[in-house]
Scaffold this active site. Sequence first.
Site, PDB file in Angstrom:
ATOM      1  CD  GLU A 175       5.707 -10.700  11.206  1.00 29.64           C
ATOM      2  OE1 GLU A 175       5.155 -11.536  10.098  1.00 29.64           O
ATOM      3  OE2 GLU A 175       5.287  -9.738  11.585  1.00 29.64           O
ATOM      4  CD  GLU A 364       7.634  -6.194   9.799  1.00 29.08           C
ATOM      5  OE1 GLU A 364       6.436  -6.184   9.570  1.00 29.08           O
ATOM      6  OE2 GLU A 364       8.344  -7.028   9.182  1.00 29.08           O
TER       7      GLU A 364
HETATM    8  C1  BG6 Z   1       4.318  -8.171   8.873  1.00 31.96           C
HETATM    9  C2  BG6 Z   1       5.006  -8.522   7.691  1.00 31.96           C
HETATM   10  O1  BG6 Z   1       3.772  -9.355   9.504  1.00 31.96           O
HETATM   11  O2  BG6 Z   1       3.239  -7.333   8.585  1.00 31.96           O
HETATM   12  C3  BG6 Z   1       5.160  -7.424   6.694  1.00 31.96           C
HETATM   13  O3  BG6 Z   1       6.343  -8.982   8.191  1.00 31.96           O
HETATM   14  C4  BG6 Z   1       3.900  -6.822   6.471  1.00 31.96           C
HETATM   15  O4  BG6 Z   1       5.703  -8.089   5.494  1.00 31.96           O
HETATM   16  C5  BG6 Z   1       3.385  -6.263   7.696  1.00 31.96           C
HETATM   17  O5  BG6 Z   1       3.772  -5.851   5.555  1.00 31.96           O
HETATM   18  C6  BG6 Z   1       2.062  -5.748   7.763  1.00 31.96           C
HETATM   19  O6  BG6 Z   1       1.052  -6.412   7.219  1.00 31.96           O
HETATM   20  P1  BG6 Z   1       0.128  -5.820   5.885  1.00 31.96           P
HETATM   21  O7  BG6 Z   1      -0.570  -6.899   5.580  1.00 31.96           O
HETATM   22  O8  BG6 Z   1      -0.435  -4.573   6.551  1.00 31.96           O
HETATM   23  O9  BG6 Z   1       1.163  -5.414   4.966  1.00 31.96           O
END
Ligand code: BG6
Length: 466
Positions: A175, A364
């Site tokens: 990101e 993701e």
């Molecule tokens: C993304 C990151 O921004 O969001 C991850 O790359 C992160 O590392 C994911 O875990 C979800 O965010 P969170 O705060 O729910 O873990």
Amino acid sequence: MGFKDNFLWGGALSAYQCEGAYNIDGKGISIADVKKMGSLGKMREMTDGIVEGQYYPSHEAIDFYHHYKEDLALFKELGFRCLRVSIAWSRIYPLGDEREPNEKGLQFYEDLFLECKRLEIDVMVTLFHAETPYHLYKTYGSWANKQYITFFERFAKTIIQRYKGLVRYWLTFNEINGLPYLPGQSINYKKGNKQDLYQAAHNQLVCCAIATKYAHEIDKECKVGCMLLYPTTYPFSSKPEDNLEVLKFKQELSFYSDAQIRGYYTPNMLKILENENVSLDITDKERELLQIGTVDFISFSYYNSNVLGTTKEQLEQANGNIIRGIKNPYLQSSEWGWQIDPIGLRIALNELYDKYQLPLFIVENGLGAKDTVTKKDEIIDDYRIDYLRAHIGAMKEAVDYDGVDVMGYTAWGPIDIVGAGTGQMSKRYGFIYVDKDDQGNGTLQRKKKKSFYWYQQVIKTNGEEL
Ligand code: BG6
């Protein structure tokens, strides 16, 4: 119609959120190791070094370091064709500025990747996922310091050389376009200091280009991608001012991908720098590197969409992954206030593909939610299945009806891990439950959730049965 036969289904993890073993086998401390717990609505903060008696969620995390064989066996059972992990830089260079790597750290990832190979799971590695070695952070300050390029180059080349042939897909910085929103966390610059922000961004982009060029030189088979934060963003109203606001926001978000994909800074970006009185320290060699070190595919994270506008009215705000915006009345939200929008994913895929026409990889996506273990020892996570069904369905529509080229999908946190924003274990994304709570109590035992069997079927049918 449908996904390609070699579509890369799988899951994605980052080192500090799963590995634990924060001080084992010579590992040094990273900035992730000094982040204490946050809570719903409260982001994690860093302490000055490790403070005695303070609880740090990533120190043990889910102890993937010692459980990886068991976890990979479960991923195999799910049918994974691809696993995305990141490398903890301070496992390899404990301080970050040494000349010689830590062999035990290198061995860990080699064992992990060999096990993936044995199981016929392709490996995708993110070189940098929010884990600057703490010593670098303390000694060299912000990523605006060009010495980081030297240290990162050494780290990246060590990794790419060592795992050549074992890693099929490389991602450079996780990101990378989230930098303006995470001042303290990823790059250690003072919020509002645009000079530092853009110099740090430039330095990281040079690092990306160095790693990409090197991977291409030494391994003709591998593919390298950029990794973007991509929340689809809507204007609050049809007012031209709101639309311009969204356009400007998108341009700022794509400065990073433009550099990694096109190999240069666009005229618009150069104008932003000029208007902000930023003067980049950029050499001819770096310009050349940016041009040569362009990527083969685009990967991105997508969890929610956002709304932006220029109105001065007091409007209800919504949370989201890293970026916050105005509440959208047409959408439901997760328990953490992230606005759930599968159509937004289809839009994201279209926007990125229209703009760059490179293969896309969703690396993701998922729903962070609280799970309960029933008296029968089951976890019935229908809410997670609903979220994923809708998002994978939207991705399928982008492929079938819009002609977007999608090469894979790795669900975020296929096994429960430590939350990045808040540090909470109770914000779970997994198909596999891990017995651990927000205070660090639990047996670390793994259990399959209902969604495990659902995703297994999705992969088995190559996305036909949702
Ligand atoms: C993304 C990151 O921004 O969001 C991850 O790359 C992160 O590392 C994911 O875990 C979800 O965010 P969170 O705060 O729910 O873990």
